[in-house]
Scaffold this active site. Structure first.
Site, PDB file in Angstrom:
ATOM      1  N   ILE A   1      38.742  36.820  43.308  1.00  0.00           N
ATOM      2  CA  ILE A   1      40.139  36.401  43.247  1.00  0.00           C
ATOM      3  C   ILE A   1      40.425  35.367  44.325  1.00  0.00           C
ATOM      4  O   ILE A   1      41.144  34.388  44.101  1.00  0.00           O
ATOM      5  CB  ILE A   1      41.070  37.617  43.397  1.00  0.00           C
ATOM      6  CG1 ILE A   1      40.928  38.562  42.195  1.00  0.00           C
ATOM      7  CG2 ILE A   1      42.525  37.182  43.559  1.00  0.00           C
ATOM      8  CD1 ILE A   1      41.649  39.883  42.357  1.00  0.00           C
TER       9      ILE A   1
ATOM     10  N   ASN B   1      43.840  38.584  51.434  1.00  0.00           N
ATOM     11  CA  ASN B   1      43.179  38.868  50.164  1.00  0.00           C
ATOM     12  C   ASN B   1      41.874  39.653  50.308  1.00  0.00           C
ATOM     13  O   ASN B   1      41.432  40.290  49.350  1.00  0.00           O
ATOM     14  CB  ASN B   1      42.896  37.545  49.452  1.00  0.00           C
ATOM     15  CG  ASN B   1      42.044  37.705  48.228  1.00  0.00           C
ATOM     16  OD1 ASN B   1      42.517  38.118  47.167  1.00  0.00           O
ATOM     17  ND2 ASN B   1      40.760  37.389  48.346  1.00  0.00           N
TER      18      ASN B   1
ATOM     19  N   SER C   1      46.424  46.028  44.489  1.00  0.00           N
ATOM     20  CA  SER C   1      45.686  46.454  43.301  1.00  0.00           C
ATOM     21  C   SER C   1      46.542  47.423  42.498  1.00  0.00           C
ATOM     22  O   SER C   1      47.419  48.092  43.057  1.00  0.00           O
ATOM     23  CB  SER C   1      44.383  47.149  43.708  1.00  0.00           C
ATOM     24  OG  SER C   1      43.763  47.780  42.603  1.00  0.00           O
TER      25      SER C   1
ATOM     26  N   TYR D   1      39.583  53.557  48.490  1.00  0.00           N
ATOM     27  CA  TYR D   1      40.097  52.290  47.992  1.00  0.00           C
ATOM     28  C   TYR D   1      41.529  52.451  47.498  1.00  0.00           C
ATOM     29  O   TYR D   1      42.425  51.684  47.868  1.00  0.00           O
ATOM     30  CB  TYR D   1      39.213  51.777  46.861  1.00  0.00           C
ATOM     31  CG  TYR D   1      39.651  50.457  46.271  1.00  0.00           C
ATOM     32  CD1 TYR D   1      39.346  49.259  46.893  1.00  0.00           C
ATOM     33  CD2 TYR D   1      40.383  50.416  45.082  1.00  0.00           C
ATOM     34  CE1 TYR D   1      39.752  48.041  46.355  1.00  0.00           C
ATOM     35  CE2 TYR D   1      40.794  49.209  44.535  1.00  0.00           C
ATOM     36  CZ  TYR D   1      40.474  48.023  45.173  1.00  0.00           C
ATOM     37  OH  TYR D   1      40.886  46.823  44.633  1.00  0.00           O
TER      38      TYR D   1
ATOM     39  N   LYS E   1      44.828  50.696  49.281  1.00  0.00           N
ATOM     40  CA  LYS E   1      45.649  49.716  48.575  1.00  0.00           C
ATOM     41  C   LYS E   1      47.105  50.177  48.495  1.00  0.00           C
ATOM     42  O   LYS E   1      48.031  49.361  48.616  1.00  0.00           O
ATOM     43  CB  LYS E   1      45.080  49.460  47.180  1.00  0.00           C
ATOM     44  CG  LYS E   1      43.777  48.666  47.178  1.00  0.00           C
ATOM     45  CD  LYS E   1      43.972  47.274  47.770  1.00  0.00           C
ATOM     46  CE  LYS E   1      42.735  46.416  47.657  1.00  0.00           C
ATOM     47  NZ  LYS E   1      42.927  45.044  48.191  1.00  0.00           N
TER      48      LYS E   1
ATOM     49  N   ILE F   1      39.794  42.687  36.962  1.00  0.00           N
ATOM     50  CA  ILE F   1      39.551  41.254  37.017  1.00  0.00           C
ATOM     51  C   ILE F   1      38.042  40.999  36.967  1.00  0.00           C
ATOM     52  O   ILE F   1      37.273  41.699  37.619  1.00  0.00           O
ATOM     53  CB  ILE F   1      40.140  40.636  38.309  1.00  0.00           C
ATOM     54  CG1 ILE F   1      41.584  41.113  38.523  1.00  0.00           C
ATOM     55  CG2 ILE F   1      40.049  39.119  38.255  1.00  0.00           C
ATOM     56  CD1 ILE F   1      42.551  40.740  37.422  1.00  0.00           C
TER      57      ILE F   1
ATOM     58  N   THR G   1      35.327  39.882  38.251  1.00  0.00           N
ATOM     59  CA  THR G   1      34.706  39.433  39.489  1.00  0.00           C
ATOM     60  C   THR G   1      33.388  40.182  39.667  1.00  0.00           C
ATOM     61  O   THR G   1      33.046  41.076  38.887  1.00  0.00           O
ATOM     62  CB  THR G   1      35.607  39.717  40.697  1.00  0.00           C
ATOM     63  OG1 THR G   1      35.772  41.140  40.832  1.00  0.00           O
ATOM     64  CG2 THR G   1      36.978  39.063  40.526  1.00  0.00           C
TER      65      THR G   1
END
Length: 267
Positions: free
Chosen positions: A33, A108, A160, A175, A179, A207, A209
């Site tokens: 991202i 980010n 997120s 995680y 977030k 996404i 990635t």
């Protein structure tokens, strides 16, 4: 003093999305991202400092985006989990790259690990939080001090959908929790810093990635089955949202969390 208001709110709408003359910095800007955020801000006219930790090709990426967009894009190595290091980098960017100014900072950088909750150690728990929460705070703190001196600034946090729901079938409590904490931190800063800065979040869903492409096919299939949009988002589809938050087009918007997830959190 009140929340910043543009001198003329009646300018043509597309001009309000221009970032010409702005100085921006993006952590985690060399991949996923982050690199699309760097690209989007540069395409909108901002000079962008790409902050990275370990991507050896970051300077080449910065040079390529600069060539494509015609603005300055330079790479700066720094560790967001290290308070003094990221502060020094943010200050360097403002003083040298920005010639005394810094307008936009995008916090980010992020990491994720799948660990059953009963198996976390102090080290594995802290590793996620040191980047996803502490890293946001140290980046924000360094930027906030500059914004306060300037009387104006703009902080955007990449959060997120994991801040809103519990993703399945993966096990990633650290995680998810980090977030969620980052979103609430941004809301706290939006209130505390309202005199001199706007603070908003963008919460992407799944996404395409490197974080996702390493996952087993059956897990990807499961995720797609849970998304009303029935597809994974391309990282480039997010950059316009960051440009929106970075400019004066949403000058009254602070403390918001924009969820971009193909409808995933609606179920």
């Amino acid at each position: 003093m009140p929340l910043f208001k543009p001198e003329n709110v009646n300018t043509p709408v597309l001009s309000q999305f221009s970032l010409g003359g702005k100085i921006a910095a993006v952590t985690g800007g060399a991949r996923g991202i982050g690199v699309e955020v760097v690209r989007g801000l540069a395409e909108a006219g901002a000079d962008v400092a790409l902050i990275y930790t370990s991507s050896a090709n970051a300077p080449d990426i910065a040079a390529q985006i600069a060539k494509e967009t015609g603005v300055r894009v330079e790479a700066f190595r720094s560790d967001v989990a290290n308070r003094s290091e990221i502060a020094a980098t943010i200050n360097q960017i403002a003083e040298e790259f920005g010639h005394g100014r810094l307008d936009i900072v995008v916090a980010n950088a992020g990491i994720c690990a799948n660990v059953p909750a009963l198996e976390y150690t102090e080290e594995t728990w802290q590793k996620n939080n040191s980047v996803n929460l502490d890293g946001v705070m140290w980046t924000a703190q360094a930027a906030g001090k500059i914004f306060q001196k300037q009387g104006k600034g703009n902080l955007i946090v990449t959060a997120s959908v994991s801040a809103t729901l519990v993703n399945i079938p993966q096990l990633q409590a650290a995680y998810n929790a980090s977030k969620a904490a980052a979103v609430h931190l941004a809301k706290c800063l939006a209130v505390e810093w309202v005199d001199f800065a706007r603070v908003n979040c963008i919460s992407p869903g799944f996404i395409m990635t490197e974080m996702l492409t390493k996952q087993p096919k059956e897990r990807m299939d499961k995720w797609i089955s849970l998304i009303p949009g029935r597809r994974i988002c391309d990282a480039a589809e997010l950059k316009s949202a960051f440009v929106f938050l970075a400019g004066d087009s949403c000058s009254y918007m602070t403390g918001a969390d924009i969820i971009i997830d193909g409808g995933y959190t609606l179920l």
